[in-house]
Design an enzyme around this catalytic site. Structure first.
Site, PDB file in Angstrom:
ATOM      1  N   VAL A   1      18.925 -17.860 -41.038  1.00 61.77           N
ATOM      2  CA  VAL A   1      19.595 -16.670 -40.164  1.00 61.77           C
ATOM      3  C   VAL A   1      20.565 -17.177 -39.276  1.00 61.77           C
ATOM      4  O   VAL A   1      21.117 -16.591 -38.409  1.00 61.77           O
ATOM      5  CB  VAL A   1      18.576 -15.830 -39.519  1.00 61.77           C
TER       6      VAL A   1
ATOM      7  N   HIS B   1      17.493 -12.702 -45.041  1.00 66.00           N
ATOM      8  CA  HIS B   1      16.756 -12.348 -43.763  1.00 66.00           C
ATOM      9  C   HIS B   1      17.542 -12.057 -42.287  1.00 66.00           C
ATOM     10  O   HIS B   1      17.052 -12.169 -41.255  1.00 66.00           O
ATOM     11  CB  HIS B   1      15.922 -13.695 -43.402  1.00 66.00           C
TER      12      HIS B   1
HETATM   13  P1  OAD Z   1      10.636 -24.236 -44.270  1.00 61.50           P
HETATM   14  O1  OAD Z   1      10.641 -24.679 -42.945  1.00 61.50           O
HETATM   15  O2  OAD Z   1       9.444 -23.627 -44.754  1.00 61.50           O
HETATM   16  O3  OAD Z   1      11.010 -25.357 -45.444  1.00 61.50           O
HETATM   17  C1  OAD Z   1      11.996 -26.162 -45.252  1.00 61.50           C
HETATM   18  C2  OAD Z   1      11.988 -27.128 -46.348  1.00 61.50           C
HETATM   19  O4  OAD Z   1      13.174 -28.083 -46.208  1.00 61.50           O
HETATM   20  C3  OAD Z   1      10.989 -27.904 -46.665  1.00 61.50           C
HETATM   21  O5  OAD Z   1      10.440 -27.855 -48.003  1.00 61.50           O
HETATM   22  C4  OAD Z   1      11.304 -29.291 -46.204  1.00 61.50           C
HETATM   23  O6  OAD Z   1      10.992 -30.372 -47.390  1.00 61.50           O
HETATM   24  C5  OAD Z   1      12.849 -29.208 -46.770  1.00 61.50           C
HETATM   25  N1  OAD Z   1      13.847 -30.201 -46.047  1.00 61.50           N
HETATM   26  C6  OAD Z   1      13.791 -30.829 -44.830  1.00 61.50           C
HETATM   27  N2  OAD Z   1      14.800 -31.566 -44.554  1.00 61.50           N
HETATM   28  C7  OAD Z   1      15.712 -31.410 -45.570  1.00 61.50           C
HETATM   29  C8  OAD Z   1      16.805 -31.778 -45.951  1.00 61.50           C
HETATM   30  N3  OAD Z   1      17.351 -32.808 -45.073  1.00 61.50           N
HETATM   31  N4  OAD Z   1      17.567 -31.222 -46.768  1.00 61.50           N
HETATM   32  C9  OAD Z   1      16.940 -30.465 -47.921  1.00 61.50           C
HETATM   33  N5  OAD Z   1      15.867 -29.996 -47.683  1.00 61.50           N
HETATM   34  C10 OAD Z   1      15.173 -30.521 -46.624  1.00 61.50           C
HETATM   35  O7  OAD Z   1      11.966 -23.170 -44.452  1.00 61.50           O
HETATM   36  P2  OAD Z   1      12.331 -22.047 -45.428  1.00 61.50           P
HETATM   37  O8  OAD Z   1      11.784 -22.314 -46.911  1.00 61.50           O
HETATM   38  O9  OAD Z   1      13.535 -21.690 -45.152  1.00 61.50           O
HETATM   39  O10 OAD Z   1      11.665 -16.419 -42.733  1.00 61.50           O
HETATM   40  O11 OAD Z   1      11.155 -20.992 -44.820  1.00 61.50           O
HETATM   41  C11 OAD Z   1      11.318 -19.486 -45.569  1.00 61.50           C
HETATM   42  C12 OAD Z   1      11.266 -18.630 -44.555  1.00 61.50           C
HETATM   43  O12 OAD Z   1      10.043 -18.701 -43.577  1.00 61.50           O
HETATM   44  C13 OAD Z   1      12.471 -18.390 -43.195  1.00 61.50           C
HETATM   45  O13 OAD Z   1      13.461 -17.988 -43.617  1.00 61.50           O
HETATM   46  C14 OAD Z   1      11.529 -17.707 -42.424  1.00 61.50           C
HETATM   47  C15 OAD Z   1      10.136 -18.473 -42.308  1.00 61.50           C
HETATM   48  O14 OAD Z   1       9.245 -17.854 -41.961  1.00 61.50           O
HETATM   49  C16 OAD Z   1      11.468 -15.318 -41.751  1.00 61.50           C
HETATM   50  O15 OAD Z   1      12.080 -15.608 -40.493  1.00 61.50           O
HETATM   51  C17 OAD Z   1      11.640 -14.080 -42.168  1.00 61.50           C
END
Ligand code: OAD
Ligand code: ZN
Length: 245
Positions: free
Chosen positions: A104, A120
């Site tokens: 977001v 989102h």
């Molecule tokens: P998460 O915080 O769940 O996951 C972040 C991911 O990024 C993890 O798998 C990390 O291993 C990875 N990561 C960390 N550093 C990184 C880097 N430098 N390069 C690449 N990857 C890296 O975030 P999301 O999967 O986006 O929803 O979470 C999904 C949704 O859950 C969000 O949009 C939000 C949250 O609740 C809502 O707000 C509706």
């Protein structure tokens, strides 16, 4: 692994239809904390205390304070190399390209991505609770939450999707179509645990196409991916987009 990487590069170069899904990890290098994992935004908070319609009904000021803080953080951040590389990939692929993000923070748009679905919502906008009108938040220094609707004067809420709310059906259908018909799909920086975004990579695999994951950690999608690059988003994308030798 090298062989896998070369194959992925070649597939990506040849593909006319490419779908990309990003999550919080792609903005980590811009200094924006992820949701899960150590230092994650959800750590020490229960999401249902802040990112739900019930939480907002109970204590709108508290929820707005949290969003105003994140808004400031996002506006102080800059898009990073990974955001820029995806904008370049879009420029190469044109029509056949779609970027779907769960973020977001608005950084993809600021990096120049236009074929973009913000599944989102976007933290830099507010939405009227009464008439649905959307407007950008004022600059952080002038912003006093909650914002008021310029059209009807009512209180506005953050223009994001909360837990327990539905995603915009048209946006979701557009995202699913792109992953269904992609020749190559990239899934970058998402823990792939939140539905329905989590299943987009699966849609591509069930259609028999090629799936690449970029994430420093394994995720539930890893076993399905044709290639998993265990690196940060910028490094992984730079490797993938480099001309095949
Ligand atoms: P998460 O915080 O769940 O996951 C972040 C991911 O990024 C993890 O798998 C990390 O291993 C990875 N990561 C960390 N550093 C990184 C880097 N430098 N390069 C690449 N990857 C890296 O975030 P999301 O999967 O986006 O929803 O979470 C999904 C949704 O859950 C969000 O949009 C939000 C949250 O609740 C809502 O707000 C509706
Ligand atoms: Zn209004």
């Amino acid at each position: 692994m090298e062989e896998g990487l070369n194959q992925a590069r070649q597939r990506l170069r040849q593909a006319r239809r490419v779908a990309v899904l990003t999550g919080a990890g792609i903005s980590a290098e811009s200094g924006i904390p992820t949701f899960r994992g150590s230092g994650g935004l959800w750590e020490g908070f229960r999401p249902e205390e802040l990112a739900t319609p019930e939480a907002y009904a109970r204590d709108p000021e508290k929820v707005w304070r949290w969003y105003a803080w994140r808004y400031r953080q996002v506006m102080e951040a800059e898009p990073n190399l990974a955001h820029r590389l995806l904008a370049e990939l879009e420029a190469q692929k044109g029509n056949g390209f779609l970027l779907v993000t769960q973020n977001v923070d608005g950084l993809h748009a600021r990096a120049g991505s236009r074929r973009l679905v913000e599944l989102h919502g976007n933290i830099t906008r507010a939405r009227c609770e009464r008439c649905g009108h959307r407007q950008p938040l004022p600059p952080p220094a002038e912003f006093e939450p909650p914002p008021r609707c310029q059209r009807c004067g009512s209180r506005m809420r953050p223009d994001v999707v909360w837990f327990g709310e539905f995603l915009d059906a048209d946006l979701l259908a557009k995202a699913e179509r792109a992953f269904m018909t992609a020749e190559v799909a990239l899934v970058i920086g998402t823990s792939a645990v939140v539905e329905p975004a989590a299943s987009l990579g699966r849609v591509t695999k069930s259609a028999g196409a090629y799936l690449v994951e970029i994430n420093p950690e394994p995720t539930p999608l890893t076993p399905l991916a044709d290639l998993s690059l265990r690196s940060g988003a910028s490094e992984g994308l730079a490797k993938l987009l480099k001309e095949a030798e």
